[in-house]
Scaffold this active site. Structure first.
Site, PDB file in Angstrom:
ATOM      1  N   GLU A 116       0.818  -1.210   0.000  1.00 39.13           N
ATOM      2  CA  GLU A 116       0.000   0.000   0.000  1.00 39.13           C
ATOM      3  C   GLU A 116       0.853   1.261   0.000  1.00 39.13           C
ATOM      4  O   GLU A 116       0.593   2.213  -0.747  1.00 39.13           O
ATOM      5  CB  GLU A 116      -0.947  -0.016   1.205  1.00 39.13           C
ATOM      6  CG  GLU A 116      -1.675   1.297   1.467  1.00 39.13           C
ATOM      7  CD  GLU A 116      -2.647   1.695   0.369  1.00 39.13           C
ATOM      8  OE1 GLU A 116      -3.185   2.811   0.443  1.00 39.13           O
ATOM      9  OE2 GLU A 116      -2.861   0.901  -0.571  1.00 39.13           O
ATOM     10  N   HIS A 119       2.590   1.942  -3.282  1.00 40.26           N
ATOM     11  CA  HIS A 119       1.624   2.528  -4.216  1.00 40.26           C
ATOM     12  C   HIS A 119       1.467   4.031  -3.971  1.00 40.26           C
ATOM     13  O   HIS A 119       1.423   4.822  -4.919  1.00 40.26           O
ATOM     14  CB  HIS A 119       0.274   1.821  -4.057  1.00 40.26           C
ATOM     15  CG  HIS A 119      -0.807   2.361  -4.942  1.00 40.26           C
ATOM     16  ND1 HIS A 119      -0.695   2.410  -6.310  1.00 40.26           N
ATOM     17  CD2 HIS A 119      -2.022   2.897  -4.648  1.00 40.26           C
ATOM     18  CE1 HIS A 119      -1.790   2.937  -6.829  1.00 40.26           C
ATOM     19  NE2 HIS A 119      -2.605   3.243  -5.845  1.00 40.26           N
ATOM     20  N   HIS A 178     -12.100   5.595  -8.470  1.00 38.82           N
ATOM     21  CA  HIS A 178     -10.638   5.746  -8.443  1.00 38.82           C
ATOM     22  C   HIS A 178     -10.009   5.039  -9.640  1.00 38.82           C
ATOM     23  O   HIS A 178      -9.081   5.567 -10.269  1.00 38.82           O
ATOM     24  CB  HIS A 178     -10.104   5.177  -7.132  1.00 38.82           C
ATOM     25  CG  HIS A 178      -8.669   5.503  -6.862  1.00 38.82           C
ATOM     26  ND1 HIS A 178      -8.143   6.774  -7.008  1.00 38.82           N
ATOM     27  CD2 HIS A 178      -7.621   4.730  -6.454  1.00 38.82           C
ATOM     28  CE1 HIS A 178      -6.856   6.768  -6.697  1.00 38.82           C
ATOM     29  NE2 HIS A 178      -6.521   5.541  -6.375  1.00 38.82           N
ATOM     30  N   HIS A 293     -21.329  -7.793 -16.172  1.00 40.01           N
ATOM     31  CA  HIS A 293     -19.999  -7.525 -16.736  1.00 40.01           C
ATOM     32  C   HIS A 293     -19.696  -8.475 -17.884  1.00 40.01           C
ATOM     33  O   HIS A 293     -19.171  -8.076 -18.929  1.00 40.01           O
ATOM     34  CB  HIS A 293     -18.943  -7.661 -15.640  1.00 40.01           C
ATOM     35  CG  HIS A 293     -17.537  -7.414 -16.104  1.00 40.01           C
ATOM     36  ND1 HIS A 293     -17.113  -6.229 -16.646  1.00 40.01           N
ATOM     37  CD2 HIS A 293     -16.440  -8.223 -16.110  1.00 40.01           C
ATOM     38  CE1 HIS A 293     -15.838  -6.299 -16.963  1.00 40.01           C
ATOM     39  NE2 HIS A 293     -15.408  -7.503 -16.656  1.00 40.01           N
ATOM     40  N   HIS A 351      -5.563  -8.102 -17.000  1.00 47.12           N
ATOM     41  CA  HIS A 351      -6.894  -7.689 -17.461  1.00 47.12           C
ATOM     42  C   HIS A 351      -7.074  -6.187 -17.275  1.00 47.12           C
ATOM     43  O   HIS A 351      -7.591  -5.497 -18.161  1.00 47.12           O
ATOM     44  CB  HIS A 351      -7.954  -8.464 -16.678  1.00 47.12           C
ATOM     45  CG  HIS A 351      -9.294  -8.484 -17.338  1.00 47.12           C
ATOM     46  ND1 HIS A 351      -9.501  -8.943 -18.624  1.00 47.12           N
ATOM     47  CD2 HIS A 351     -10.526  -8.101 -16.882  1.00 47.12           C
ATOM     48  CE1 HIS A 351     -10.779  -8.850 -18.938  1.00 47.12           C
ATOM     49  NE2 HIS A 351     -11.420  -8.327 -17.899  1.00 47.12           N
TER      50      HIS A 351
END
Length: 387
Positions: A116, A119, A178, A293, A351
């Site tokens: 985290e 990032h 986000h 989806h 993906h």
């Protein structure tokens, strides 16, 4: 010794200054490389080279953001901007250890905290680069002043959504926004790379002007819109952990129309795993999220496949059509792998990367179709360097 604080204040700005310094130091690395690599070029060429590198690093940041989400590291440090009020997990080791001891399988571990925080450091580095690009653009003749300012404003908004992702405890709507914000940032940087004004990156050819039919323009618009909807649906699947609701293909739970609860599944403003009324979300809702989806993917593949076919008939855009077709193939392959292989990390990150790359390619095509007719451009071979 630091006192263990399993539940820190959501916002603690005390480590902000050292973290901003860390972001600036990270930004100086690509800045120094560009300055050395283009030391014999003009100031404009150096700015354009830095823009291209910033686009590349932002793409990497989007991938690392997906990695952070997919490894359940989004709450590895449950406060913002630091980690338990410190600038790194090193200073928060006691608090992290206490949280991990209390919940061994919980969201806070040493590994997740580092993922985290890395990032966040990378995000601050990209933000610093965009700030430098804005300063350089406003001191450079013929630069894209408006676009660079818009990019700076957007990266600040994206940072705010990053903070809300943590402080609102992975609220699904915020996490999805986000993700979409990261792709918008990629599109803005792509515009700066493809349309640099009257000058190009030293040694880098620019895209040619292309003329297509009105039908192809409509197809491009519909395909781009459908892709953004699909990205939002994909983010909704991921943040609600609905990937494994259907573990077979082409059927779902052995049926072409399994039991689904669309009302719960697409209640937008609710906490993770809960309904707006405070109940646990049911499995039929997760199935609905996954199924929509999957069904919308057919629409996207159809539209973008037709677009790739049409672009292949326009000489300057044949390379773009191949990129589009190849990335569509990647998306289909990784999407199927997520289902039949049980959501492997590599396939899930790829993906997201494929979706981001599709946004970059389609933005390039839009820029080519809107380029000034009098501007000199080179052959389509530049797609390999820009797209």
């Amino acid at each position: 010794m630091q006192v263990a604080t399993p539940n820190p204040a959501l916002y603690d700005l005390s480590p902000l200054a050292p973290m901003l310094l860390a972001g600036l130091l990270l930004a100086l690395v690509p800045l120094a490389w560009v300055a050395w690599r283009h030391r014999h070029g003009s100031p404009v060429s150096r700015v354009q080279a830095l823009t291209l590198l910033t686009l590349f690093l932002t793409f990497d940041l989007v991938l690392f953001g997906a990695f952070t989400r997919l490894t359940d590291s989004g709450l590895g440090c449950p406060d913002w901007p630091g980690c338990y009020g410190t600038a790194s997990p090193l200073g928060a080791s006691a608090s992290i250890e206490a949280a991990q001891t209390a919940l061994p399988d919980g969201p806070v571990t040493q590994r997740k905290a580092w993922i985290e925080m890395i990032h966040r450091y990378l995000a601050m580095g990209v933000g610093a680069l965009i700030l430098l690009l804005t300063v350089f653009a406003w001191t450079t003749p013929r630069a894209q002043h408006g676009w660079t300012l818009a990019t700076l404003i957007w990266v600040c908004i994206q940072g705010a959504f990053g903070a809300l992702t943590v402080t609102m405890k992975l609220f699904p709507a915020i996490v999805t926004l986000h993700l979409l914000g990261g792709l918008v940032l990629l599109a803005l940087l792509t515009v700066l790379v493809v349309r640099p004004g009257d000058v190009s990156v030293s040694g880098t050819a620019q895209l040619p002007v292309a003329h297509v039919s009105a039908a192809t323009r409509w197809l491009l618009g519909l395909g781009f819109a459908a892709l953004l909807v699909q990205v939002a649906l994909g983010g909704w699947v991921s943040t609600n952990y609905a990937v494994l609701a259907c573990s077979d293909f082409p059927r779902c739970q052995g049926s072409f129309w399994p039991p689904m609860d669309f009302t719960q599944g697409f209640e937008v403003w609710r906490p993770l795993g809960m309904t707006g009324g405070g109940e646990h979300i049911n499995f039929a809702a997760l199935t609905a999220i996954h199924f929509v989806h999957r069904a919308w993917a057919l629409v996207v593949v159809g539209l973008l496949g037709a677009l790739a076919w049409n672009l292949n008939r326009v000489a300057p855009l044949r390379s773009a059509s191949r990129w589009l077709a190849g990335l569509l193939g990647l998306q289909v392959a990784t999407g199927l792998a997520n289902v039949v292989l049980g959501w492997p990390l590599a396939a899930a990150v790829l993906h997201t990367g494929g979706a981001a790359a599709l946004v970059v390619v389609l933005t390039c095509v839009v820029c080519v179709l809107r380029s000034p007719a009098g501007q000199t451009r080179s052959s389509a071979s530049s797609w390999g360097a820009t797209a």
